[in-house]
Design an enzyme around this catalytic site. Structure first.
Site, PDB file in Angstrom:
ATOM      1  N   GLY A  46       0.492  -0.415  -7.485  1.00 14.05           N
ATOM      2  CA  GLY A  46      -0.207  -1.865  -6.930  1.00 14.05           C
ATOM      3  C   GLY A  46       0.700  -2.954  -6.596  1.00 14.05           C
ATOM      4  O   GLY A  46       1.955  -2.762  -6.991  1.00 14.05           O
ATOM      5  N   GLN A  51       3.798 -11.317  -5.522  1.00 11.08           N
ATOM      6  CA  GLN A  51       5.342 -10.539  -5.810  1.00 11.08           C
ATOM      7  C   GLN A  51       6.142 -10.569  -4.472  1.00 11.08           C
ATOM      8  O   GLN A  51       7.356 -10.230  -4.688  1.00 11.08           O
ATOM      9  CB  GLN A  51       4.978  -9.094  -6.364  1.00 11.08           C
ATOM     10  CG  GLN A  51       4.294  -8.980  -7.478  1.00 11.08           C
ATOM     11  CD  GLN A  51       3.850  -7.566  -7.854  1.00 11.08           C
ATOM     12  OE1 GLN A  51       3.032  -7.254  -7.674  1.00 11.08           O
ATOM     13  NE2 GLN A  51       4.966  -7.173  -8.479  1.00 11.08           N
ATOM     14  N   CYS A  92       5.951  -2.754 -13.860  1.00 16.85           N
ATOM     15  CA  CYS A  92       5.715  -3.724 -12.724  1.00 16.85           C
ATOM     16  C   CYS A  92       6.963  -3.779 -11.909  1.00 16.85           C
ATOM     17  O   CYS A  92       8.184  -3.655 -12.418  1.00 16.85           O
ATOM     18  CB  CYS A  92       5.315  -5.159 -13.280  1.00 16.85           C
ATOM     19  SG  CYS A  92       5.262  -6.228 -12.367  1.00 16.85           S
ATOM     20  N   LEU A  93       6.762  -3.657 -10.459  1.00 11.38           N
ATOM     21  CA  LEU A  93       7.673  -3.569  -9.364  1.00 11.38           C
ATOM     22  C   LEU A  93       8.812  -5.083  -9.907  1.00 11.38           C
ATOM     23  O   LEU A  93       9.588  -4.949  -9.451  1.00 11.38           O
ATOM     24  CB  LEU A  93       7.087  -3.721  -8.167  1.00 11.38           C
ATOM     25  CG  LEU A  93       6.551  -2.199  -7.793  1.00 11.38           C
ATOM     26  CD1 LEU A  93       5.841  -2.297  -6.371  1.00 11.38           C
ATOM     27  CD2 LEU A  93       7.522  -1.115  -7.777  1.00 11.38           C
ATOM     28  N   HIS A 134      -4.110  -6.082 -13.965  1.00 11.46           N
ATOM     29  CA  HIS A 134      -2.761  -6.440 -13.776  1.00 11.46           C
ATOM     30  C   HIS A 134      -2.138  -7.347 -12.572  1.00 11.46           C
ATOM     31  O   HIS A 134      -1.605  -8.193 -12.407  1.00 11.46           O
ATOM     32  CB  HIS A 134      -2.009  -5.200 -13.725  1.00 11.46           C
ATOM     33  CG  HIS A 134      -0.444  -5.308 -13.677  1.00 11.46           C
ATOM     34  ND1 HIS A 134       0.523  -4.891 -14.539  1.00 11.46           N
ATOM     35  CD2 HIS A 134       0.422  -5.713 -12.343  1.00 11.46           C
ATOM     36  CE1 HIS A 134       2.008  -4.885 -14.241  1.00 11.46           C
ATOM     37  NE2 HIS A 134       1.800  -5.638 -13.212  1.00 11.46           N
ATOM     38  N   GLU A 135      -2.976  -6.842 -11.433  1.00  9.46           N
ATOM     39  CA  GLU A 135      -2.725  -7.528 -10.054  1.00  9.46           C
ATOM     40  C   GLU A 135      -3.317  -8.908  -9.955  1.00  9.46           C
ATOM     41  O   GLU A 135      -2.723  -9.638  -9.581  1.00  9.46           O
ATOM     42  CB  GLU A 135      -3.149  -6.457  -9.082  1.00  9.46           C
ATOM     43  CG  GLU A 135      -2.511  -5.321  -8.794  1.00  9.46           C
ATOM     44  CD  GLU A 135      -0.883  -5.204  -9.107  1.00  9.46           C
ATOM     45  OE1 GLU A 135      -0.361  -6.306  -8.513  1.00  9.46           O
ATOM     46  OE2 GLU A 135      -0.336  -4.550  -9.432  1.00  9.46           O
ATOM     47  N   HIS A 138      -1.279 -11.173 -11.619  1.00  2.00           N
ATOM     48  CA  HIS A 138      -0.197 -11.784 -10.641  1.00  2.00           C
ATOM     49  C   HIS A 138      -0.651 -12.931 -10.049  1.00  2.00           C
ATOM     50  O   HIS A 138       0.298 -13.856  -9.875  1.00  2.00           O
ATOM     51  CB  HIS A 138       0.201 -10.483  -9.748  1.00  2.00           C
ATOM     52  CG  HIS A 138       1.259  -9.999 -10.474  1.00  2.00           C
ATOM     53  ND1 HIS A 138       2.651 -10.165 -10.955  1.00  2.00           N
ATOM     54  CD2 HIS A 138       1.242  -8.388 -10.314  1.00  2.00           C
ATOM     55  CE1 HIS A 138       3.221  -9.235 -11.309  1.00  2.00           C
ATOM     56  NE2 HIS A 138       2.641  -8.075 -11.069  1.00  2.00           N
TER      57      HIS A 138
HETATM   58 NI    NI Z   1       3.025  -6.011 -11.316  1.00  2.05          NI
END
Ligand code: NI
Length: 170
Positions: A46, A51, A92-93, A134-135, A138
């Site tokens: 995701g 991000q 998480c990226l 989670h997204e 963000h």
């Molecule tokens: Ni993330």
């Protein structure tokens, strides 16, 4: 299409609240395509526009095994969530190398616009439920580590600062 640089925690820009998309235009479709390419390249399951330092409410997700089930969620909202909670190990990226358990509602009902600008609703459970929540976090300026205890967050920030200093010296 283009690969986009991903912000890393504790970058302050990760805490900006994203604005709703007013209209699903070609610009938004191009953004979603670039985000998908960036997510698959990373690789991740995701990615939220936040991000990549774009503060508009766009999310891409693909939790399928074969990476052939891309979901683009524009202005996603949780319309209902289960009382039942589930703990899942998240990563998480934007926080590379950090994985920890977060408790969230086990199932959620989601409403979002698709790439044609149409409203659709679906129920999510398992990894998809985790990923959607989670997204959306963000987009609201929240990184998953902010769900962890104060002590864990303090330790993590100290570690990341140390790594940053080492990188700068190298
Ligand atoms: Ni993330």
């Amino acid at each position: 299409m283009a690969l986009l640089p991903i912000l890393h925690f504790p970058d302050k820009r990760l805490h900006k609240v994203a604005k709703p998309v007013a209209a699903v235009t070609d610009r938004i479709r191009k953004l979603a395509a670039d985000m998908a390419e960036t997510m698959y390249d990373a690789p991740g399951v995701g990615l939220a526009a936040t991000q990549i330092d774009v503060h508009e409410r766009v999310v891409v997700i693909d939790v399928s095994e074969n990476k052939d089930d891309l979901m683009v969620l524009i202005n996603p909202e949780i319309v209902s969530l289960s009382d039942e909670q589930k703990t899942h190990e998240e990563g998480c990226l934007s926080v590379p190398g950090v994985y920890d358990e977060v408790e969230r509602p086990a199932t959620v009902r989601v409403r979002a616009l698709n790439l044609e600008g149409e409203v659709h609703e679906f129920d999510a459970e398992g990894l998809l439920a985790v990923c959607v929540q989670h997204e959306i976090d963000h987009l609201n300026g929240k990184v998953f580590v902010q769900h962890l205890s104060y002590l864990k967050q303090t330790r993590l920030k100290a570690r990341l600062r140390k790594e940053q200093r080492e990188l700068e010296r190298a």
